[in-house]
Design a protein around this motif. Sequence first.
Motif, PDB file in Angstrom:
ATOM      1  N   LEU A 146       0.821  -1.210   0.000  1.00  0.00           N
ATOM      2  CA  LEU A 146       0.000   0.000   0.000  1.00  0.00           C
ATOM      3  C   LEU A 146       0.854   1.259   0.000  1.00  0.00           C
ATOM      4  CD1 LEU A 146      -2.875  -0.945   2.490  1.00  0.00           C
ATOM      5  CD2 LEU A 146      -3.038  -0.649   0.019  1.00  0.00           C
ATOM      6  N   ALA A 147       2.107   1.151   0.475  1.00  0.00           N
ATOM      7  CA  ALA A 147       2.993   2.317   0.491  1.00  0.00           C
ATOM      8  C   ALA A 147       3.342   2.778  -0.913  1.00  0.00           C
ATOM      9  CB  ALA A 147       4.269   1.992   1.272  1.00  0.00           C
ATOM     10  N   TYR A 266       2.697   6.931 -16.126  1.00  0.00           N
ATOM     11  CA  TYR A 266       3.088   7.046 -14.721  1.00  0.00           C
ATOM     12  C   TYR A 266       3.967   8.273 -14.495  1.00  0.00           C
ATOM     13  CZ  TYR A 266       1.050   2.436 -14.262  1.00  0.00           C
ATOM     14  OH  TYR A 266       0.171   1.391 -14.261  1.00  0.00           O
ATOM     15  N   GLU A 267       4.776   8.612 -15.479  1.00  0.00           N
ATOM     16  CA  GLU A 267       5.565   9.838 -15.369  1.00  0.00           C
ATOM     17  C   GLU A 267       4.650  11.060 -15.338  1.00  0.00           C
ATOM     18  OE1 GLU A 267       8.059   6.609 -16.921  1.00  0.00           O
ATOM     19  OE2 GLU A 267       6.085   7.391 -17.423  1.00  0.00           O
ATOM     20  N   ALA A 268       3.622  11.016 -16.179  1.00  0.00           N
ATOM     21  CA  ALA A 268       2.660  12.121 -16.181  1.00  0.00           C
ATOM     22  C   ALA A 268       1.912  12.191 -14.850  1.00  0.00           C
ATOM     23  CB  ALA A 268       1.678  11.962 -17.336  1.00  0.00           C
ATOM     24  N   GLY A 269       1.575  11.033 -14.306  1.00  0.00           N
ATOM     25  CA  GLY A 269       0.899  11.023 -13.017  1.00  0.00           C
ATOM     26  C   GLY A 269       1.766  11.583 -11.903  1.00  0.00           C
ATOM     27  N   ALA A 270       3.080  11.299 -11.964  1.00  0.00           N
ATOM     28  CA  ALA A 270       3.979  11.827 -10.947  1.00  0.00           C
ATOM     29  C   ALA A 270       4.004  13.352 -10.984  1.00  0.00           C
ATOM     30  CB  ALA A 270       5.384  11.264 -11.157  1.00  0.00           C
ATOM     31  N   GLY A 271       3.891  13.915 -12.188  1.00  0.00           N
ATOM     32  CA  GLY A 271       3.844  15.366 -12.301  1.00  0.00           C
ATOM     33  C   GLY A 271       2.579  15.962 -11.722  1.00  0.00           C
ATOM     34  N   ALA A 272       1.529  15.121 -11.571  1.00  0.00           N
ATOM     35  CA  ALA A 272       0.261  15.582 -10.990  1.00  0.00           C
ATOM     36  C   ALA A 272       0.086  15.082  -9.561  1.00  0.00           C
ATOM     37  CB  ALA A 272      -0.901  15.116 -11.855  1.00  0.00           C
ATOM     38  N   SER A 273       1.224  14.773  -8.900  1.00  0.00           N
ATOM     39  CA  SER A 273       1.248  14.357  -7.482  1.00  0.00           C
ATOM     40  C   SER A 273       0.737  12.945  -7.246  1.00  0.00           C
ATOM     41  CB  SER A 273       0.458  15.356  -6.604  1.00  0.00           C
ATOM     42  OG  SER A 273       1.020  16.632  -6.687  1.00  0.00           O
ATOM     43  N   TYR A 274       0.699  12.104  -8.312  1.00  0.00           N
ATOM     44  CA  TYR A 274       0.348  10.697  -8.125  1.00  0.00           C
ATOM     45  C   TYR A 274       1.640   9.888  -8.129  1.00  0.00           C
ATOM     46  CZ  TYR A 274      -4.545  11.841  -8.994  1.00  0.00           C
ATOM     47  OH  TYR A 274      -5.809  12.361  -8.909  1.00  0.00           O
ATOM     48  N   GLY A 275       2.117   9.509  -6.933  1.00  0.00           N
ATOM     49  CA  GLY A 275       3.380   8.776  -6.830  1.00  0.00           C
ATOM     50  C   GLY A 275       3.144   7.289  -6.751  1.00  0.00           C
ATOM     51  N   TYR A 276       2.958   6.651  -7.895  1.00  0.00           N
ATOM     52  CA  TYR A 276       2.690   5.214  -7.927  1.00  0.00           C
ATOM     53  C   TYR A 276       4.010   4.452  -7.932  1.00  0.00           C
ATOM     54  CZ  TYR A 276      -2.247   6.036  -9.013  1.00  0.00           C
ATOM     55  OH  TYR A 276      -3.567   6.434  -8.951  1.00  0.00           O
ATOM     56  N   GLY A 277       4.197   3.586  -6.908  1.00  0.00           N
ATOM     57  CA  GLY A 277       5.380   2.745  -6.845  1.00  0.00           C
ATOM     58  C   GLY A 277       5.205   1.488  -7.668  1.00  0.00           C
ATOM     59  N   PRO A 278       6.183   0.536  -7.585  1.00  0.00           N
ATOM     60  CA  PRO A 278       6.162  -0.662  -8.438  1.00  0.00           C
ATOM     61  C   PRO A 278       4.864  -1.463  -8.351  1.00  0.00           C
ATOM     62  CG  PRO A 278       8.277  -0.443  -7.353  1.00  0.00           C
ATOM     63  CD  PRO A 278       7.404   0.609  -6.757  1.00  0.00           C
ATOM     64  N   VAL A 297      -3.611  -5.555 -17.299  1.00  0.00           N
ATOM     65  CA  VAL A 297      -2.879  -5.173 -16.100  1.00  0.00           C
ATOM     66  C   VAL A 297      -2.188  -6.410 -15.545  1.00  0.00           C
ATOM     67  CG1 VAL A 297      -3.039  -4.124 -13.811  1.00  0.00           C
ATOM     68  CG2 VAL A 297      -4.625  -3.426 -15.605  1.00  0.00           C
ATOM     69  N   ALA A 298      -0.920  -6.262 -15.162  1.00  0.00           N
ATOM     70  CA  ALA A 298      -0.162  -7.382 -14.601  1.00  0.00           C
ATOM     71  C   ALA A 298       0.783  -6.850 -13.535  1.00  0.00           C
ATOM     72  CB  ALA A 298       0.635  -8.096 -15.693  1.00  0.00           C
ATOM     73  N   LEU A 299       0.948  -7.609 -12.472  1.00  0.00           N
ATOM     74  CA  LEU A 299       1.901  -7.202 -11.447  1.00  0.00           C
ATOM     75  C   LEU A 299       3.316  -7.258 -11.998  1.00  0.00           C
ATOM     76  CD1 LEU A 299       0.682  -8.899  -8.150  1.00  0.00           C
ATOM     77  CD2 LEU A 299       0.830  -6.463  -8.624  1.00  0.00           C
ATOM     78  N   PRO A 300       4.148  -6.258 -11.748  1.00  0.00           N
ATOM     79  CA  PRO A 300       5.558  -6.322 -12.139  1.00  0.00           C
ATOM     80  C   PRO A 300       6.246  -7.499 -11.459  1.00  0.00           C
ATOM     81  CG  PRO A 300       4.941  -4.078 -11.556  1.00  0.00           C
ATOM     82  CD  PRO A 300       3.801  -4.970 -11.152  1.00  0.00           C
ATOM     83  N   GLU A 301       7.272  -8.048 -12.120  1.00  0.00           N
ATOM     84  CA  GLU A 301       7.945  -9.242 -11.616  1.00  0.00           C
ATOM     85  C   GLU A 301       8.527  -9.040 -10.225  1.00  0.00           C
ATOM     86  OE1 GLU A 301      10.817 -10.579 -14.401  1.00  0.00           O
ATOM     87  OE2 GLU A 301       9.361 -11.049 -15.982  1.00  0.00           O
ATOM     88  N   ASP A 302       9.026  -7.834  -9.915  1.00  0.00           N
ATOM     89  CA  ASP A 302       9.690  -7.638  -8.632  1.00  0.00           C
ATOM     90  C   ASP A 302       8.726  -7.626  -7.456  1.00  0.00           C
ATOM     91  OD1 ASP A 302       8.572  -5.351  -9.529  1.00  0.00           O
ATOM     92  OD2 ASP A 302      10.173  -4.013  -8.881  1.00  0.00           O
ATOM     93  N   VAL A 303       7.412  -7.541  -7.703  1.00  0.00           N
ATOM     94  CA  VAL A 303       6.442  -7.613  -6.612  1.00  0.00           C
ATOM     95  C   VAL A 303       5.510  -8.815  -6.735  1.00  0.00           C
ATOM     96  CG1 VAL A 303       6.484  -5.138  -6.142  1.00  0.00           C
ATOM     97  CG2 VAL A 303       4.860  -6.044  -7.794  1.00  0.00           C
TER      98      VAL A 303
END
Length: 308
Positions: A146-147, A266-278, A297-303
């Motif tokens: 959730l972080a 996701y880069e665009a979202g970061a510019g609008a204060s949406y900090g989505y992690g992996p 939609v698929a979970l990234p391999e590292d998570v």
Amino acid sequence: RTLAGQGHQVFVEVTPHPVLMGAMNDTLEEVALDSASMPAAVCGTLRRDDGGAQRLLTSLAEAFVSGVAVDWTSVLPSTDPVRLPTYAFQHERYWPRAAAPALGGDAVSLGLGAVGHPLLGAAVELAGGAGLVCTGRLSVRTHPWLADHVVGGAVLLPGTGFVEMVVRAGDQVGCGLLEELTLQAPLVLPADGSGVQVQVVLADVDEDGRRTVEVFSRPDAADAQQGWVQHASGVVAPAEGTAVAEEDFAVWPPRDATVVDVTGIYEAGAGASYGYGPAFQGLRAVWRRGEDLFAEVALPEDVAADAG
């Protein structure tokens, strides 16, 4: 026979290919039977079409496991020997034993029903047909993924988290269809890892089989005056007879749909204060058809390896 009778236990045939090993084995087995002694070990050196250093080292290893003292410094660097772990079943425990859980430490012993869901842990049916309450506890310590959902610098429970909890609570009473859900206030998770108590409250069933639903939360350390904060409200209904447009998924990508470019989303979202992690960067592709959106939609391999 003579050498075995003198106590020799290891015999090495030094040849380009073993010729005598079979006869030697037969003879030494007879000697062992006659004298009730341990069978001797018979090893070779090289083999036909396998006459290199690797074969010689393999033969040397076979002699070594048969008890021959081998000077390995000729082929291995003179470093400290490797300390192998002790035998798995010859161990002692030095950790203190955990105390037996106190009576009432689980949902069933407290008179609750176990939900067994990552976000909701228990449920209680209110007496007198007053409805159902599902409870849970959320924190970035118990739910570290959730972080990865940060909006405006704060860790928020995503909207899909509310959907998931409401649908699961509806399943408890046979209302697995979410007809309506309105989000009223964000649920902020403390960054220090402290917990937030959550309640999903389902009202009694109405004449159409539907139930209203509300989602509340409060911090672990909340006092009696702080009260609960309402985050969402909606309606759930029985899912029987719900039409599903299966033809939309018979062919993928869906027919007559237009590709939507998700490059840099996701880069665009970061510019609008949406900090989505992996854990929240799983969007792979999107298609649009009229008012409908289709997504992969698929979970990234590292998570993905940590997902239940």
